[in-house]
Design a protein around this motif. Structure first.
Motif, PDB file in Angstrom:
ATOM      1  N   UNK A   3       0.820  -1.201   0.000  1.00 54.59           N
ATOM      2  CA  UNK A   3       0.000   0.000   0.000  1.00 54.59           C
ATOM      3  C   UNK A   3       0.853   1.250   0.000  1.00 54.59           C
ATOM      4  N   UNK A   4       0.260   2.347  -0.430  1.00 49.93           N
ATOM      5  CA  UNK A   4       0.932   3.618  -0.459  1.00 49.93           C
ATOM      6  C   UNK A   4       0.630   4.416   0.776  1.00 49.93           C
ATOM      7  N   UNK A  85      -5.908  -4.599   8.263  1.00 49.35           N
ATOM      8  CA  UNK A  85      -4.614  -4.795   8.917  1.00 49.35           C
ATOM      9  C   UNK A  85      -4.259  -3.603   9.795  1.00 49.35           C
ATOM     10  N   UNK A  86      -4.589  -2.402   9.324  1.00 49.70           N
ATOM     11  CA  UNK A  86      -4.326  -1.183  10.104  1.00 49.70           C
ATOM     12  C   UNK A  86      -5.076  -1.216  11.420  1.00 49.70           C
ATOM     13  N   UNK A  87      -6.357  -1.552  11.351  1.00 54.11           N
ATOM     14  CA  UNK A  87      -7.186  -1.585  12.553  1.00 54.11           C
ATOM     15  C   UNK A  87      -6.708  -2.667  13.512  1.00 54.11           C
ATOM     16  N   UNK A 280       7.461  -3.420   8.583  1.00 50.09           N
ATOM     17  CA  UNK A 280       7.491  -3.137   7.158  1.00 50.09           C
ATOM     18  C   UNK A 280       6.117  -3.043   6.531  1.00 50.09           C
ATOM     19  N   UNK A 281       5.070  -3.221   7.318  1.00 47.00           N
ATOM     20  CA  UNK A 281       3.699  -3.105   6.820  1.00 47.00           C
ATOM     21  C   UNK A 281       2.752  -3.073   8.016  1.00 47.00           C
ATOM     22  N   UNK A 282       1.486  -2.733   7.736  1.00 44.59           N
ATOM     23  CA  UNK A 282       0.481  -2.791   8.793  1.00 44.59           C
ATOM     24  C   UNK A 282       0.178  -4.228   9.199  1.00 44.59           C
ATOM     25  N   UNK A 292       9.656  -1.121   1.519  1.00 44.31           N
ATOM     26  CA  UNK A 292       9.352   0.094   0.762  1.00 44.31           C
ATOM     27  C   UNK A 292       8.603   1.123   1.596  1.00 44.31           C
ATOM     28  N   UNK A 293       8.093   0.697   2.738  1.00 44.45           N
ATOM     29  CA  UNK A 293       7.469   1.649   3.661  1.00 44.45           C
ATOM     30  C   UNK A 293       7.585   1.098   5.069  1.00 44.45           C
TER      31      UNK A 293
END
Length: 301
Positions: A3-4, A85-87, A280-282, A292-293
């Motif tokens: 994701x961006x 995933x964020x939640x 590296x990610x949610x 990458x994020x």
């Protein structure tokens, strides 16, 4: 594709000027089917491929952007898989609450988080976005303070403060970020966590140098492409979005101010915070040299 973190978002509050927004700014050109709208300040929301009401711009926001596009925001930029995933990650860090979202937008993250039984509050610069939030089922239960989230204009303390979807980097410069971090530290309860996410600048530069636009959304009724242009001398990049639907193409350009993970850690240290974990990610994948994020979690020193 990861994701961006930078779609035009309604989440922020610009650095000042005319609007009480602390996140990005739409450039003077917000073009609708070839007609340019100049001089509107976007409230800033964030991220590409990510997020919420928001995908960010950074710098000096255009309040008019949020008003013009609030009704389409969720339809254009909603990302259910990433939101889940964020939640999940935020709920695991939330503690007893209450929790505070900086740049709450239309409630992409806040509403499902509240559905987990947490008391959620928000800050946002866009009245139009907040109206969309409060019109949703149970949205009226979430109190939102209108204003610049660089100042965290709320009272009380929170067990979790977060800015999802790259929203933190809608803040237009280093000073605004430092002001926000210091304010967050003052509102964070003992043992609480502050969470931000962002592009890794080096990976962002590689993607931008390819010259290949990113497909943000490809649906039956609309297509959204993003092309980023980086100015490393100013630590900024512009994201150009083309939204095509119903035989109509709209173009808008938004600006972000980025910092490296190391710079972010240094600013947090100066504000009295320390890095607790970085993913590296949610989905909490490891943060490695290939990431990458990042999703970074801070707490009091």
């Amino acid at each position: 594709m990861p994701p961006r973190h930078d779609l035009p978002s309604a989440k922020a509050a610009s650095e000042r000027g005319t609007a009480p927004h602390g996140n990005g700014s739409t450039d003077p050109a917000d073009t609708d089917a070839g007609f340019t709208d100049a001089g509107h300040t976007h409230a800033g929301h964030t991220d590409a491929g990510y997020a919420d009401a928001g995908y960010a711009d950074a710098g000096y926001a255009d309040a008019g952007y949020a008003d013009r596009h609030a009704a389409d925001y969720d339809r254009w930029f909603g990302k259910p898989g990433i939101t889940g995933a964020t939640v999940d990650t935020l709920a695991a860090l939330a503690g007893p609450g209450p929790v505070l979202e900086l740049g709450i937008g239309t409630g992409r993250v806040a509403l499902p988080l509240a559905g987990r039984g947490l008391e959620v509050h928000g800050v946002d610069a866009s009245e139009a976005m907040v109206r969309r939030l409060h019109a949703k089922p149970d949205g009226f239960r979430i109190p939102v303070t209108l204003g610049d989230f660089a100042d965290v204009p709320v009272s009380g303390t929170y067990s979790l403060v977060y800015a999802a979807g790259g929203t933190f980097f809608e803040l237009g410069d280093r000073k605004a970020k430092e002001r926000c971090l210091a304010s967050v530290a003052g509102h964070l309860a003992p043992g609480g966590a502050f969470v931000v996410d962002a592009h890794v600048p080096e990976a962002l530069a590689v993607a931008a140098a390819s010259g290949v636009p990113e497909t943000v959304a490809d649906c039956d009724d609309h297509l959204i492409l993003c092309r980023r242009v980086i100015d490393a001398s100013a630590q900024t990049y512009h994201s150009h979005y083309l939204v095509h639907e119903a035989d109509r193409t709209r173009h808008f350009r938004v600006r972000f101010h980025y910092v490296s993970p190391g710079e972010l850690d240094y600013m947090a240290e100066r504000a009295g915070l320390r890095l607790m974990q970085r993913h590296g990610s949610w989905s909490r994948e490891p943060y490695t040299r290939h990431s990458t994020y990042h999703v970074s979690v801070y707490t009091h020193r």
